[in-house]
Write an enzyme that holds these catalytic residues in place. Structure first.
Site, PDB file in Angstrom:
ATOM      1  N   ARG A   1       7.474   2.882   5.133  1.00 41.43           N
ATOM      2  CA  ARG A   1       6.177   2.547   4.767  1.00 41.43           C
ATOM      3  C   ARG A   1       5.462   1.690   5.807  1.00 41.43           C
ATOM      4  NH1 ARG A   1       4.580   2.582  -0.584  1.00 41.43           N
ATOM      5  NH2 ARG A   1       2.363   2.453   0.228  1.00 41.43           N
TER       6      ARG A   1
ATOM      7  N   GLN B   1      -2.737   3.871  -9.971  1.00 42.33           N
ATOM      8  CA  GLN B   1      -1.832   2.745 -10.210  1.00 42.33           C
ATOM      9  C   GLN B   1      -2.535   1.824 -11.129  1.00 42.33           C
ATOM     10  OE1 GLN B   1      -2.344   3.670  -6.939  1.00 42.33           O
ATOM     11  NE2 GLN B   1      -0.552   3.378  -5.525  1.00 42.33           N
TER      12      GLN B   1
ATOM     13  N   LYS C   1      -4.947  -1.459  -1.174  1.00 38.40           N
ATOM     14  CA  LYS C   1      -5.160  -0.026  -1.370  1.00 38.40           C
ATOM     15  C   LYS C   1      -6.609   0.298  -1.288  1.00 38.40           C
ATOM     16  CE  LYS C   1      -4.436   3.553  -3.993  1.00 38.40           C
ATOM     17  NZ  LYS C   1      -3.388   4.621  -3.547  1.00 38.40           N
TER      18      LYS C   1
ATOM     19  N   ALA D   1       3.758  -4.690  -1.956  1.00 40.84           N
ATOM     20  CA  ALA D   1       4.413  -5.019  -0.713  1.00 40.84           C
ATOM     21  C   ALA D   1       5.575  -6.084  -0.901  1.00 40.84           C
ATOM     22  CB  ALA D   1       3.289  -5.951   0.213  1.00 40.84           C
TER      23      ALA D   1
ATOM     24  N   ASP E   1      -1.393  -5.836   0.882  1.00 42.26           N
ATOM     25  CA  ASP E   1      -0.156  -5.483   1.660  1.00 42.26           C
ATOM     26  C   ASP E   1      -0.180  -6.057   2.972  1.00 42.26           C
ATOM     27  OD1 ASP E   1       0.977  -2.679   0.031  1.00 42.26           O
ATOM     28  OD2 ASP E   1      -1.115  -2.930  -0.241  1.00 42.26           O
TER      29      ASP E   1
END
Length: 352
Positions: free
Chosen positions: A90, A199, A251, A55, A240
Site C-alpha cells: 500500500r 467504509q 480517503k 494507516a 493516511d
C-alpha cells in the site's frame, strides 16, 4: 473497543508465537470474522486487499508481517526483501513504511539468532504505542468538542473510517467522539457512506453502533447541504499521510468536505498519531496516490432481500472506471491537526 460487549483489538499475536489474528474488515458489517495470518505472504495479501486497513493499523500489521517472516529466515537479504514487499503493498499511507523501516533498523542491529524473538517484541511495542497515542488523541479532541459544544446536540461529520477499525484500538478521528460520548456529551455523527468501498456506511456506522453513539449515514454528496443548513458543527477526519506543511492526504472525497467546511466557516480537523506525519515530505503534492482496481467502483456488496450477501454491478459493463483512493486537502483548509502531543495549526506541526 467492544464487539457484542467483548473487548477486541484489530490485530493481536496468538500464544503459539506462529501466527497473528485479524478482524477481516472486508466482511463487515454483515459478518464478524477473525482470520489467522501465519505467513508474511498472507499479511501482504491482507494489507493489499484491505482485510486490514487504515494507516495506523497497516503499520502494525506490517510490523507483525516482519515478525512472521522471521519464522522462515533471519538473514539480512531476506529481511530486506520482505521489507520491500510489505512497503509496496500500500504506497500512500506513511505508517506502513515507517513501521517496516523501524523493524528493519531494530533487527539489523541484532545477531540473526536474536531476531525472531526481538521481532515479535518490537511489533507488539508498535501496536501498544498506537493504542496509547490514539487514546491520548481522544482526550485532546474531547477538549475541542467541549469548548465548541454550545447547543443541545453537537453534530460532527466524518469521512471514511478512522475509528478503532483503522487502528489497533480507539481510532483517530473517532477517538474524540468516543471520549465525548463516554463523558456524557450529547453528540451525533454524520457518517459519509464513502464510496467506492463504503467504509463509512459499513465500518464507521457499525462501530459507532457497537459503542452506542447516535449517528446517521449520508450519501457522500449530502455533506455540503447539511453544512449550509447549520446541521454540522465540526468535521473530524483521519489521514493516511500528513506533509510537513500540514497538507492532509486522506480517503478520496475528503478535499471536497474541507472545501464545504471552509465555505461555511465550520472547523475542519484531522486526527493523526505522530507516525502519520511525514516530516521528510515538504507538501502533499509529492504524495503517491494509490490507484485501485476499477471493480471497486463498478461493483457494490450488500445484503439482498433474502438475507444473502451479494456483489452486484452498478454501472454498464462497457464503461470504464477510475479509482484514485486518496486526495490531498491543502493546509489552508485545515483548522488543526490533532495528535497525541496536542492540537497544532498546520503551520506549527514542526513544534509537535
Amino acid at each position: 473497543m467492544f464487539v457484542n460487549n467483548t473487548h477486541y483489538r484489530t490485530i493481536w499475536p496468538n500464544p503459539s508465537g506462529s501466527s497473528v489474528s485479524i478482524i477481516d474488515q472486508t466482511k463487515l458489517p454483515f459478518c464478524f470474522e477473525i482470520v489467522q495470518i501465519d505467513s508474511v505472504e498472507k499479511m501482504i495479501y491482507a494489507i493489499s486487499f484491505m482485510q486490514v486497513r487504515g494507516a495506523p493499523l497497516i503499520g502494525a500489521a506490517a510490523a507483525y508481517g516482519i515478525a512472521l517472516a522471521m519464522l522462515n529466515r533471519v538473514d539480512d537479504d531476506y529481511l530486506l526483501l520482505v521489507a520491500k514487499q510489505l512497503i509496496a503493498s500500500r504506497p500512500t499511507a506513511v505508517n506502513l513504511a515507517w513501521a517496516v523501516n523501524r523493524m528493519v533498523a531494530h533487527l539489523s542491529a541484532l545477531s540473526p539468532a536474536e531476531r525472531l524473538h526481538a521481532a515479535w517484541q518490537e511489533a507488539a511495542k508498535i501496536a501498544d504505542e498506537d493504542v496509547q497515542q490514539n487514546q491520548t488523541i481522544g482526550q485532546h479532541g474531547l477538549k475541542l468538542i467541549q469548548q465548541a459544544h454550545q447547543k443541545n446536540t453537537f453534530h460532527i461529520l466524518t469521512h471514511c473510517n478512522a475509528g478503532w477499525l483503522a487502528t489497533v484500538d480507539f481510532g483517530t478521528a473517532l477517538s474524540p467522539i468516543y471520549a465525548a460520548h463516554d463523558a456524557g456529551l450529547a453528540i451525533h455523527v454524520w457518517v459519509d457512506e464513502t464510496r467506492p468501498r463504503n467504509q463509512g456506511a459499513s465500518l464507521t456506522a457499525w462501530e459507532l453502533g457497537q459503542h452506542g453513539v447516535p449517528h446517521t449515514v449520508i450519501s457522500d454528496n449530502a455533506g455540503g447541504h447539511l453544512m449550509q443548513q447549520g446541521q454540522v458543527d465540526m468535521v473530524i477526519v483521519g489521514a493516511d499521510r500528513v506533509a510537513a506543511n500540514g497538507d492532509v492526504c486522506n480517503k478520496i472525497g475528503t478535499y471536497l468536505k474541507a472545501l464545504a467546511a471552509h465555505d461555511n466557516r465550520i472547523p475542519f480537523y484531522a486526527a493523526v498519531p505522530s507516525p502519520t506525519i511525514d516530516a521528510n515530505l515538504a507538501h502533499g503534492g509529492d504524495i503517491e496516490i494509490e490507484e485501485r482496481h476499477q471493480n471497486e467502483v463498478a461493483y457494490i456488496q450488500g445484503h439482498a432481500a433474502d438475507g444473502s450477501l451479494q456483489t452486484i454491478r452498478v454501472m454498464p459493463a462497457e464503461s470504464k472506471a477510475a479509482n484514485p483512493a486518496f486526495d490531498v486537502t491543502p493546509a489552508r483548509l485545515v483548522t488543526g491537526i490533532i495528535t497525541e502531543k496536542g492540537v497544532f495549526a498546520p503551520s506549527n506541526l514542526a513544534q509537535g
